[in-house]
Design an enzyme around this catalytic site. Structure first.
Site, PDB file in Angstrom:
ATOM      1  CB  CYS A 166      -0.981  -0.023   1.015  1.00  0.00           C
ATOM      2  SG  CYS A 166      -0.145  -0.180   2.597  1.00  0.00           S
ATOM      3  CB  CYS A 200       4.103  -0.244   2.749  1.00  0.00           C
ATOM      4  SG  CYS A 200       2.269  -1.073   3.265  1.00  0.00           S
TER       5      CYS A 200
END
Lengths: 79, 345
Positions: free
Chosen positions: A10, A13
């Protein structure tokens, strides 16, 4: 030392991974930064929110993106 | 008073209090200021298309942003008390209906982003939280979020916001309960049960209140930073429609007497993915132009609560039949809400 960024890919991250790299560079330390995307491996660390930050196999943060300053502090504390 | 005062622990707690006064001042004078700007300074006439459109945007956009900032700050603080780890613990061993009710309510306050749906699902499964209870959480968490509630309050007022919250909760409780009754554990990918889930000691740390305030600011930065553009776009489209679309224009498509509008809105809403920030301002104008409340509500819930990206993420741990059952049960619940409100109002 070994730093792992746990996340399934995502946006948060990726931001954390970048932050870690900047922190490592600014601290001028030897560290292996690894991104862990495999969900089973991630669950092995028992976090319930991504991204997670693991320093020397210890979970130090999960569920948010800290500032570079905070990442540096975490690295200093757990090295 | 030196500026560095706000860097002390006491100062960090006082600063928000000062900011709230500033906030209130700006919020209070926003409407008179907009009136003055449009009708006096720019000399436009009330009722004119362009004047109405500009007024709507210049007033609504900062208003919604102000509300978002304030509420997200407090929600950010509240959420430091509700970590997913604690929620998991609270739901451990909870069975049947009580578990569904608790899970739905915790779904509102526990920090959740669909990108964390998988680790959260694992954590719940590992703790022995029943599947139906887990679903109550997974339905409530995205559907009833702070951004949606703020926008509903800002664009429709507190009554509609409250209706949305209560009906959303009811759907999450009942749909989760139904899914639990159907005993669908066989449609969870088997490797979920085989994965060894680790434990960490994070989250048990004691936080000082000034730390919690810091999380409040962080939440503002993260969430407002992400949604402001959608708010701007949604309100811009809404403003255009507010000024230029004739009144009662929507009545023939989404009016009360068009019975099939409710199921159709839900069906269109499922693949349509927009966050609450973008969709609610548009829906508010649909209602202004004659769409029925129940139909509009069903459309919003479907767009916000059932999203394609989340389904794709959940597909990693759930087999297709379970995903479809999930969409079906929640979709039917939303339709019932739509029909109910069209019938009442």
């Amino acid at each position: 030392m070994e730093i792992k960024v746990l996340g399934t890919g995502c946006a948060n991250c990726k931001t954390l991974e970048k932050g870690v790299q900047i922190a490592v560079e600014e601290l001028k330390i030897e560290a292996k930064v690894e991104k862990v995307e495999d969900i089973q491996k991630i669950m092995g660390y028992g976090i319930m929110r991504t991204p997670g930050l693991v320093i020397n196999e210890k979970v130090v943060l999960s569920g948010r993106v800290p500032s570079v300053k905070e990442i540096k502090e975490l690295i200093e504390k757990h090295k | 008073m030196k500026f560095t005062f706000f860097n002390t622990q006491k100062g960090k707690i006082i600063l928000p209090v000062v900011l709230i006064f500033v906030w209130y001042f700006v919020y209070h004078y926003l409407q008179p200021f907009t009136d003055w700007l449009i009708f006096s300074a720019l000399g436009m006439t009330k009722g004119e298309h362009l004047a109405e459109t500009l007024w709507f945007f210049i007033f609504e956009f900062p208003k919604v942003l102000l509300l978002l900032t304030l509420i997200i700050f407090f929600v950010g603080i509240i959420r430091t008390f509700f970590t997913p780890e604690r929620t998991k613990k609270a739901l451990e061993g909870k069975r049947t209906f009580t578990g569904n009710i608790m899970a739905s309510m915790l779904g509102i306050v526990t920090p959740f982003c669909s990108c964390s749906a998988i680790p959260l699902f694992f954590g719940f499964v590992e703790a022995g939280v029943p599947l139906g209870v887990t679903f109550s959480f997974l339905i409530a968490a995205p559907m009833i979020n702070e951004v949606a509630v703020v926008l509903l309050y800002g664009m429709f007022g507190w009554k509609v916001a409250l209706i949305y919250i209560t009906t959303g909760l009811t759907i999450a409780i009942i749909a989760g309960w139904v899914i639990g009754k159907l005993k669908l554990e066989k449609w969870v990918e088997p490797w979920v049960y085989e994965t060894k889930v680790g434990h960490n000691t994070l989250g048990d740390k004691k936080l000082h209140f000034s730390d919690r305030i810091k999380f409040g600011y962080e939440a503002i930065k993260e969430i407002v930073g992400k949604v402001w553009l959608y708010v701007a776009l949604g309100i811009a489209v809404g403003a255009g429609a507010h000024g230029y679309v004739p009144a009662e224009f929507m009545a023939s498509f989404m009016g009360k007497d068009v019975w099939y509008a409710v199921p159709l809105s839900v069906l269109i809403g499922i693949p349509l993915y927009s966050n609450a920030a973008g969709i609610i301002p548009i829906v508010s104008v649909l209602i202004e132009k004659g769409a029925a409340l129940g139909t509009a509500l069903a459309f919003m819930m479907s767009v916000i609560g059932l999203s394609l990206p989340e389904m794709i993420i959940l597909r990693k741990v759930l087999k297709m039949p379970l995903i479809f059952t999930f969409i079906g049960v929640v979709g039917v619940g939303i339709m019932m809400v739509g029909f109910l409100f069209n019938f009442i109002f």
